[in-house]
Design a protein around this motif. Structure first.
Motif, short mmCIF file in Angstrom:
data_model
loop_
_atom_site.label_atom_id
_atom_site.label_comp_id
_atom_site.label_asym_id
_atom_site.label_seq_id
_atom_site.Cartn_x
_atom_site.Cartn_y
_atom_site.Cartn_z
N GLY A 133 0.81 -1.21 0.00
CA GLY A 133 0.00 0.00 0.00
C GLY A 133 0.84 1.25 0.00
N GLY A 134 1.94 1.24 0.77
CA GLY A 134 2.83 2.39 0.78
C GLY A 134 3.46 2.64 -0.57
N ILE A 135 3.82 1.57 -1.27
CA ILE A 135 4.38 1.71 -2.62
C ILE A 135 3.34 2.29 -3.58
N VAL A 136 2.10 1.82 -3.46
CA VAL A 136 1.01 2.36 -4.28
C VAL A 136 0.85 3.85 -4.02
N GLU A 137 0.86 4.24 -2.75
CA GLU A 137 0.71 5.66 -2.39
C GLU A 137 1.83 6.50 -2.98
N TRP A 146 1.47 6.61 -6.82
CA TRP A 146 0.29 7.39 -7.22
C TRP A 146 0.59 8.88 -7.15
N ARG A 147 1.21 9.29 -6.07
CA ARG A 147 1.48 10.73 -5.91
C ARG A 147 2.54 11.21 -6.91
N LYS A 148 3.51 10.38 -7.20
CA LYS A 148 4.50 10.75 -8.20
C LYS A 148 3.86 10.85 -9.58
N ARG A 149 2.97 9.90 -9.85
CA ARG A 149 2.35 9.85 -11.17
C ARG A 149 1.38 11.01 -11.39
N GLY A 202 1.31 13.89 -9.63
CA GLY A 202 1.89 15.20 -9.37
C GLY A 202 1.14 16.03 -8.36
N GLY A 203 0.49 15.40 -7.40
CA GLY A 203 -0.23 16.14 -6.36
C GLY A 203 -1.57 16.69 -6.80
N ASN A 204 -2.13 16.14 -7.90
CA ASN A 204 -3.45 16.59 -8.36
C ASN A 204 -4.50 16.29 -7.30
N ARG A 205 -5.30 17.30 -6.96
CA ARG A 205 -6.22 17.15 -5.83
C ARG A 205 -7.29 16.10 -6.11
N SER A 206 -7.83 16.04 -7.32
CA SER A 206 -8.86 15.04 -7.63
C SER A 206 -8.31 13.63 -7.52
N ALA A 207 -7.07 13.44 -8.00
CA ALA A 207 -6.44 12.13 -7.92
C ALA A 207 -6.17 11.74 -6.48
N ASN A 208 -5.76 12.71 -5.64
CA ASN A 208 -5.52 12.43 -4.23
C ASN A 208 -6.79 12.02 -3.52
N ILE A 209 -7.89 12.68 -3.82
CA ILE A 209 -9.17 12.32 -3.22
C ILE A 209 -9.59 10.92 -3.66
N THR A 210 -9.35 10.60 -4.93
CA THR A 210 -9.66 9.26 -5.42
C THR A 210 -8.87 8.21 -4.65
N LEU A 211 -7.61 8.50 -4.37
CA LEU A 211 -6.78 7.56 -3.61
C LEU A 211 -7.33 7.36 -2.20
N ILE A 212 -7.80 8.44 -1.57
CA ILE A 212 -8.40 8.32 -0.24
C ILE A 212 -9.65 7.46 -0.30
N VAL A 213 -10.46 7.64 -1.36
CA VAL A 213 -11.68 6.83 -1.52
C VAL A 213 -11.33 5.36 -1.65
N ILE A 214 -10.34 5.04 -2.46
CA ILE A 214 -9.94 3.64 -2.66
C ILE A 214 -9.46 3.03 -1.35
N ALA A 215 -8.58 3.75 -0.64
CA ALA A 215 -8.07 3.23 0.63
C ALA A 215 -9.20 3.04 1.64
#
Length: 651
Positions: free
Chosen positions: A588-592, A595-598, A600-613
């Motif tokens: 999970g840490g590797i995915v995080e 994801w953030r590198k890929r 680039g700190g996009n807010r929508s993508a970060n929220i999606t990651l929180i939803v998945i987790a």
């Protein structure tokens, strides 16, 4: 007097609903691994998504979302605050021959009374501290700031000033058992629009938000829940002998591809999961076989009494205590500086932004604190009797809890780390002198102190969120009390159900931190350590002090590499849990990290990651209740094919 406008029925009801789900989930994982999640970010996000499904005249306001997540956190973290993942199981491990007392198995009503004794003391302590640490000193409280930032993104309002890009804040861990819970700061990047507020948001846009959020959450929840249900009938799914049956059965090296563990790793973040797995490699790859081969731990590797698992527990305890001490040193120094400044009469500007009718009255604090101490002392005496802990000693425990809560809150505000475990250990040390030889008093006193620090820290993080978004502190105080009241019954009922279906501690729920509490209490009474464990405790304690000092200094200096210095507590958790629990979290840490590198700190993508987790964590936590029901009705596993001998707890 009219209640604050944000203290609405829908905000409190949604907070209680989400909090109950988190309560079951935290109890489940807390008994398994000793690590629980505060889930303030996830509560805000889930509450927002659910609110969009409810027909109403107006959408949920940011301030209502603050109340929602405050209520949810109060409800969801009671398993730790009331000690159901450590203190209560530890009392059940008492042995007449070793401790002079029979095991104490807390029944449902006793559990309810015990929760009542410790559920409110820390809440009343937090209210008067707000003005000092949030208003005057403006401590960071990074997780509370991150939650405020997420809420501002969800509700399309300008970000809080303290959370805007360019201002420094630290990532880290907040209170979990055995001490810490990781919450990653929401990095919004540079795409937050100062003029993002859009009162005229169309119904179509809202429907798109709901559809996207629920689709992501639904798929992640279903995937995790389905795997959990499948693993109930085919246990090998969560106990894969990845390195062969020999290492699995003799040395406990298995792999659990649990999506909930992956989700927790995402929430913890890559640096924390690396620290945990570093501890796993040292503990289970080096010290465990060393202690076994050298004859220092002659029992089965998994035995907590005479096996390698029990032996390396002592080394983990030394590391945790070392980090707790280091984390408190700058806090104490800063507290002394503030007290000296106040004594010298340096004028301070009153920066309070709230009116009196929105603050918690001091008379509530005084009556509440005094009443909770008196009421709590009576209840503890009723539940455990004078043989357990004397009433005067319980009062002293509450007094220590007040002092330690102050230290814990300041540590949390400055470093995002609430060393509740270390604070509990300090209380155990004191009570080894106050009531020498009394194991029960030692554990209970530590539990009282830990509960106060945990509750005060949780509310202070929430108050930081509320301060940044201009939510009423009084409304948050009410939300915390309401959540705590309901959680008393939810937590006790959930623990009783698990206790009826499974042995606790046991193969399914090892409750590793219960052994930490009991082992320290026995050490303080008897002064006896397993062979050569003292030498390794000293060595790793010194190493822990050095590394923690470096991490603390780097964090205070704002060094970018501070987060990459290993976390002592996460390192120790890698010792306490078998490898199966740590490897999936690293995934999970590797995915995080990826994801953030890929993105680039996009807010929508970060929220999606929180939803998945969130879906991953909630999926296993909620569906585990189905397994609990099946086991209660005598429906067992379908097949033990593939399980290594002695590894599968259900076969």
């Amino acid at each position: 007097m009219r209640p604050p406008s944000e203290l609405t029925f829908r905000a409190v009801a949604l907070g209680l609903l989400i909090g109950c789900l988190l309560c079951f989930t935290n109890l489940y994982f807390g008994l398994q691994t000793g690590w629980i999640s505060m889930m303030s970010l996830q509560s805000s996000l889930l509450g927002y998504l659910i609110s969009l499904l409810i027909p109403s005249v107006s959408p949920l306001t940011p301030q209502e979302n603050v109340i929602l997540q405050t209520t949810a956190v109060a409800t969801g973290t009671m398993p730790l605050a009331a000690g159901f993942v450590g203190i209560i199981p530890a009392l059940g491990l008492l042995d007449r021959a070793k401790d002079g007392m029979d095991p104490i198995h807390v029944l449902w009503w006793d559990g309810v009374w015990w929760c009542c004794a410790v559920a409110f003391f820390g809440v009343f302590l937090a209210a008067p501290l707000r003005k000092q640490v949030i208003i005057k000193e403006q401590l960071a409280f990074p997780s509370g700031t991150a939650t405020a930032q997420l809420i501002s993104v969800l509700h399309k309002i300008p970000p809080p000033a303290a959370a805007r890009p360019g201002l420094r804040h630290r990532n880290g861990h907040t209170g979990s058992e055995d001490g810490y819970q990781a919450v990653r700061t929401v990095e919004a990047g540079g795409d937050i629009d100062e003029d993002a507020e859009d009162p005229g948001e169309t119904d179509q846009k809202r429907e798109e938000i709901v559809r996207a959020g629920w689709t992501t959450l639904g798929w992640s929840f279903a995937a995790s829940g389905s795997m959990t249900l499948a693993a109930y009938f085919f246990p090998v799914i969560f106990a894969i002998p990845l390195l062969g049956d020999y290492l699995a059965s003799k040395w406990l090296w298995t792999f659990s591809p649990s999506l909930s563990y992956v989700g927790q790793g995402i929430i913890m973040g890559f640096p924390t999961t690396v620290s945990m797995n570093l501890g796993m490699l040292v503990g289970w790859g080096v010290l465990s076989p060393l202690s076994k081969k050298a004859g220092w731990a002659p029992g089965d590797v998994g035995s907590m009494t005479d096996g390698a698992r029990g032996w390396i527990l002592w080394v983990a305890l030394a590391v945790m205590c070392a980090e707790s001490v280091v984390s408190l040193i700058p806090v104490v120094l800063e507290l002394l500086r503030v007290l000296r400044a106040n004594r010298d009469g340096h004028p301070e500007e009153d920066l309070e932004t709230e009116t009196e009718d929105r603050l918690v009255p001091m008379k509530w604090v005084l009556w509440g604190t005094g009443g909770s101490v008196v009421f709590g002392t009576i209840i503890v005496w009723y539940v455990f009797g004078s043989e357990g802990i004397k009433p005067w000693a319980t009062v002293l425990g509450f007094g220590m809890g007040a002092v330690l809560s102050l230290l814990g809150v300041r540590a949390l505000g400055e470093t995002d780390l609430n060393p509740v475990s270390g604070l509990g250990k300090i209380s155990q040390l004191v009570f080894a002198i106050v009531q020498p030889g009394n194991i029960v008093a030692n554990i209970i006193a530590g539990g009282v102190a830990e509960a106060g620090a945990q509750q005060a820290g949780d509310l202070m993080q929430d108050l930081k969120t509320g301060h940044l978004l201009h939510a009423s502190p009084r409304a948050q105080f009410h939300g915390q009390l309401i959540g705590s009241v309901l959680s008393i019954f939810v937590t006790t009922t959930a623990y009783s159900l698990y206790k009826r279906a499974y042995p606790i501690p046991g193969p399914n729920f090892p409750a590793p931190t219960a052994y930490v509490w009991l082992s320290l209490a026995r050490l303080l009474r008897d002064g006896q350590l397993p062979a050569y464990s003292g030498t390794f405790m000293l060595a790793f304690g010194i190493l822990g002090l050095s590394v923690s000092s470096l991490k603390t200094w780097a964090g205070l200096q704002g060094k970018w590499w501070a987060k990459w210095v290993p976390s002592g507590v996460a390192f120790a958790i890698g010792f306490l849990n078998t490898p199966a629990f740590s490897i999936a979290r690293l995934m999970g840490g590797i995915v995080e990290f990826w994801w953030r590198k890929r993105t680039g700190g996009n807010r929508s993508a970060n929220i999606t990651l929180i939803v998945i987790a969130s879906g991953f964590v909630l999926g296993e936590g909620i569906v585990s209740v189905v397994g609990l029901v099946l086991r209660t009705f005598g429906i067992g596993v379908a097949s033990c094919w593939g399980c290594a001998e002695g590894v599968c707890p259900s076969c």
